[in-house]
Design an enzyme around this catalytic site. Structure first.
Site, PDB file in Angstrom:
ATOM      1  NE  ARG A   1     -14.022  20.086  -4.502  1.00  0.00           N
ATOM      2  CZ  ARG A   1     -13.039  19.568  -3.788  1.00  0.00           C
ATOM      3  NH1 ARG A   1     -12.733  20.068  -2.629  1.00  0.00           N
ATOM      4  NH2 ARG A   1     -12.386  18.533  -4.244  1.00  0.00           N
TER       5      ARG A   1
ATOM      6  NE  ARG B   1     -12.784  21.718   3.050  1.00  0.00           N
ATOM      7  CZ  ARG B   1     -11.720  21.179   2.481  1.00  0.00           C
ATOM      8  NH1 ARG B   1     -10.823  20.576   3.212  1.00  0.00           N
ATOM      9  NH2 ARG B   1     -11.545  21.254   1.178  1.00  0.00           N
TER      10      ARG B   1
ATOM     11  NE  ARG C   1     -16.572  17.347   6.644  1.00  0.00           N
ATOM     12  CZ  ARG C   1     -16.436  16.131   7.132  1.00  0.00           C
ATOM     13  NH1 ARG C   1     -17.386  15.598   7.875  1.00  0.00           N
ATOM     14  NH2 ARG C   1     -15.344  15.424   6.886  1.00  0.00           N
TER      15      ARG C   1
ATOM     16  CG  ASP D   1     -15.617  13.731  -3.401  1.00  0.00           C
ATOM     17  OD1 ASP D   1     -15.252  14.874  -3.074  1.00  0.00           O
ATOM     18  OD2 ASP D   1     -14.839  12.896  -3.916  1.00  0.00           O
TER      19      ASP D   1
ATOM     20  CE1 TYR E   1      -7.202  12.346  -5.408  1.00  0.00           C
ATOM     21  CE2 TYR E   1      -8.321  12.512  -7.519  1.00  0.00           C
ATOM     22  CZ  TYR E   1      -7.657  13.107  -6.461  1.00  0.00           C
ATOM     23  OH  TYR E   1      -7.447  14.464  -6.462  1.00  0.00           O
TER      24      TYR E   1
HETATM   25  C1  CP3 Z   1     -10.425  15.566  -7.340  1.00  0.00           C
HETATM   26  C2  CP3 Z   1     -11.818  15.839  -6.777  1.00  0.00           C
HETATM   27  C3  CP3 Z   1     -12.354  15.299  -5.570  1.00  0.00           C
HETATM   28  N1  CP3 Z   1     -13.645  15.792  -5.451  1.00  0.00           N
HETATM   29  C4  CP3 Z   1     -13.939  16.612  -6.511  1.00  0.00           C
HETATM   30  C5  CP3 Z   1     -12.818  16.625  -7.382  1.00  0.00           C
HETATM   31  C6  CP3 Z   1     -12.738  17.306  -8.734  1.00  0.00           C
HETATM   32  C7  CP3 Z   1     -12.498  18.775  -8.611  1.00  0.00           C
HETATM   33  C8  CP3 Z   1     -11.141  19.138  -8.056  1.00  0.00           C
HETATM   34  O1  CP3 Z   1     -10.130  18.850  -8.692  1.00  0.00           O
HETATM   35  O2  CP3 Z   1     -11.136  19.748  -6.979  1.00  0.00           O
HETATM   36  C9  CP3 Z   1     -15.192  17.316  -6.789  1.00  0.00           C
HETATM   37  C10 CP3 Z   1     -16.043  17.761  -5.667  1.00  0.00           C
HETATM   38  N2  CP3 Z   1     -15.884  17.563  -4.312  1.00  0.00           N
HETATM   39  C11 CP3 Z   1     -16.912  18.156  -3.622  1.00  0.00           C
HETATM   40  C12 CP3 Z   1     -17.802  18.719  -4.569  1.00  0.00           C
HETATM   41  C13 CP3 Z   1     -19.150  19.288  -4.133  1.00  0.00           C
HETATM   42  C14 CP3 Z   1     -19.828  20.312  -4.833  1.00  0.00           C
HETATM   43  C15 CP3 Z   1     -19.142  21.645  -4.889  1.00  0.00           C
HETATM   44  O3  CP3 Z   1     -18.376  21.864  -5.855  1.00  0.00           O
HETATM   45  O4  CP3 Z   1     -19.422  22.509  -4.046  1.00  0.00           O
HETATM   46  C16 CP3 Z   1     -17.249  18.506  -5.852  1.00  0.00           C
HETATM   47  C17 CP3 Z   1     -17.757  18.957  -7.218  1.00  0.00           C
HETATM   48  C18 CP3 Z   1     -17.097  18.195  -2.165  1.00  0.00           C
HETATM   49  C19 CP3 Z   1     -15.936  17.981  -1.272  1.00  0.00           C
HETATM   50  N3  CP3 Z   1     -14.960  17.019  -1.377  1.00  0.00           N
HETATM   51  C20 CP3 Z   1     -14.111  17.088  -0.321  1.00  0.00           C
HETATM   52  C21 CP3 Z   1     -14.531  18.142   0.522  1.00  0.00           C
HETATM   53  C22 CP3 Z   1     -13.899  18.531   1.839  1.00  0.00           C
HETATM   54  C23 CP3 Z   1     -14.292  17.537   2.886  1.00  0.00           C
HETATM   55  C24 CP3 Z   1     -14.681  18.125   4.214  1.00  0.00           C
HETATM   56  O5  CP3 Z   1     -15.672  18.858   4.302  1.00  0.00           O
HETATM   57  O6  CP3 Z   1     -13.986  17.815   5.183  1.00  0.00           O
HETATM   58  C25 CP3 Z   1     -15.680  18.702  -0.058  1.00  0.00           C
HETATM   59  C26 CP3 Z   1     -16.520  19.819   0.485  1.00  0.00           C
HETATM   60  C27 CP3 Z   1     -12.942  16.178  -0.082  1.00  0.00           C
HETATM   61  C28 CP3 Z   1     -12.123  15.783  -1.252  1.00  0.00           C
HETATM   62  N4  CP3 Z   1     -12.601  15.164  -2.375  1.00  0.00           N
HETATM   63  C29 CP3 Z   1     -11.574  14.977  -3.275  1.00  0.00           C
HETATM   64  C30 CP3 Z   1     -10.390  15.459  -2.681  1.00  0.00           C
HETATM   65  C31 CP3 Z   1      -9.030  15.448  -3.351  1.00  0.00           C
HETATM   66  C32 CP3 Z   1     -10.728  15.931  -1.426  1.00  0.00           C
HETATM   67  C33 CP3 Z   1      -9.764  16.456  -0.384  1.00  0.00           C
HETATM   68  C34 CP3 Z   1      -9.257  17.787  -0.733  1.00  0.00           C
HETATM   69  C35 CP3 Z   1     -10.186  18.822  -0.203  1.00  0.00           C
HETATM   70  O7  CP3 Z   1     -10.539  18.695   0.977  1.00  0.00           O
HETATM   71  O8  CP3 Z   1     -10.537  19.749  -0.952  1.00  0.00           O
HETATM   72  C36 CP3 Z   1     -11.726  14.367  -4.602  1.00  0.00           C
END
Ligand code: CP3
Length: 343
Positions: free
Chosen positions: A24, A28, A37, A74, A150
């Protein structure tokens, strides 16, 4: 990719200092990410806008010079491409139209719509051209089990009880869903590689909640099938498995030949890993995101311990889970400098 530290480590070569990237790392905690964003109407629109996705991918590289970039996307683009309604509520996380009983599986297409994912592949090509050879580009997908949790609950839950219940009650239907996801994620990783990804990571964030028996069937076997199929098609490409919170069951993942490295979470015991997993196996991890948030002497100590504990094997420095949004930039700068022996 001959002189790339990350790829070299994934090929089994120990480095003087471990290469580093952070799960990640785009996101943010970066003010420049927060600034762009809202240029897209929704989070998925952001992921499907190649220009924005490339910009978010490159931001952490410009700032910190990590050894790898991970494509901004994602794991939930796969349920989206399968026709399930996927939304992201600000501050609440993902929301999907849940699969409650087997007839709900009919909302899914028999095959994922790869054209919907076109912008992801375009972004990978653009990012690869923008990056220097010293920076590897990582593609990724969610493992079938984690995606299914999910898709069935329609959101994240503390123990993923809905998917576990569904699998006990309707094992044949659940197997069909897992098979569909194996096919879609295998294809998704392959096209990401064709588009320019140098390595790919399979995130099984929820592998740890599965009991014995269920774990082999729903986490281990599907990941092995994906890894073997992708490796057959792309023998040069490096594969990282990240089964979160599986404890000693890491040994089972270490047996999957097609995986070049295993990502280990925060709770993984590094001394046990030293004793139990062949020292030729590259390991990625496992700094606690909370100690990176805290900083100070605790952070320095934690970094030094990890570098030392994994100094006898190929090691990629990373967190044990994603970076937390309130993490100060200065702590990430300190981390990178210290891992590189500059602080
Ligand atoms: C379970 C999972 C998800 N997404 C992901 C996983 C597996 C890794 C883990 O367990 O964290 C993987 C993921 N999600 C995102 C990336 C991008 C690349 C990176 O790693 O920088 C990656 C590799 C962007 C994201 N994915 C998300 C954001 C935040 C959204 C925003 O900018 O408002 C980002 C940058 C949203 C997201 N996406 C997901 C959730 C549960 C959420 C909400 C929780 C959170 O906000 O962290 C599903």
């Amino acid at each position: 990719m001959a002189d790339n530290k990350l790829i070299s480590t994934l090929s089994g070569k120990k480095q003087d200092r471990p290469p580093i990237w952070l799960m990640r790392q785009a996101g943010r905690y970066l003010p420049e990410y927060r600034e762009i964003r809202n240029k897209a109407a929704s989070f998925l629109d952001f992921c499907y806008d190649p220009k924005l996705a490339v910009e978010a991918t490159l931001q952490p590289i410009r700032r910190f010079g990590f050894d790898a970039a991970i494509i901004f996307s994602d794991i939930l683009v796969i349920p989206d491409a399968l026709g399930q309604d996927v939304r992201f509520e600000v501050g609440e996380g993902p929301r999907l139209n849940p699969i409650v009983t087997p007839p709900d599986l009919k909302m899914l297409k028999p095959r994922h719509d790869a054209t919907r994912l076109g912008p992801v592949y375009e972004a990978i090509g653009l990012a690869r051209s923008a990056l220097g050879q010293e920076t590897a580009l990582i593609g990724f997908c969610g493992a079938p089990w984690t995606l299914a949790t999910y898709m069935i609950a329609g959101k994240g839950t503390p123990d993923q009880a809905p998917a576990r219940q569904f699998a006990y009650r309707f094992p044949d239907d659940f197997q069909a869903l897992i098979d569909l996801l194996v096919e879609a994620t295998t294809e998704h990783l392959s096209v990401q590689i064709q588009a320019g990804a140098d390595a790919v990571q399979i995130f099984d964030s929820w592998a740890g909640v599965l009991p014995c028996g269920e774990f082999e069937r729903w986490s281990l076997e599907p990941i092995a099938r994906i890894a073997e199929a992708v490796k057959r098609r792309h023998p040069q490409t490096k594969l990282i498995g990240f089964p979160r919170a599986v404890g000693e069951r890491l040994t089972e993942f270490a047996k999957i030949e097609a995986l070049d490295a295993i990502g280990v979470d925060t709770s993984a015991d590094r001394r046990w890993i030293g004793r139990s997993l062949d020292t030729s196996l590259p390991i990625q991890g496992n700094l606690d995101p909370l100690v990176l948030l805290a900083g100070g002497a605790a952070l320095d100590r934690a970094i030094d311990n990890i570098v030392e504990d994994f100094s006898h094997r190929p090691h990629i420095f990373n967190l044990g889970h994603g970076i937390l949004p309130p993490t100060p930039i200065a702590h990430v700068e300190r981390l990178v400098a210290r891992v590189r022996g500059e602080a």
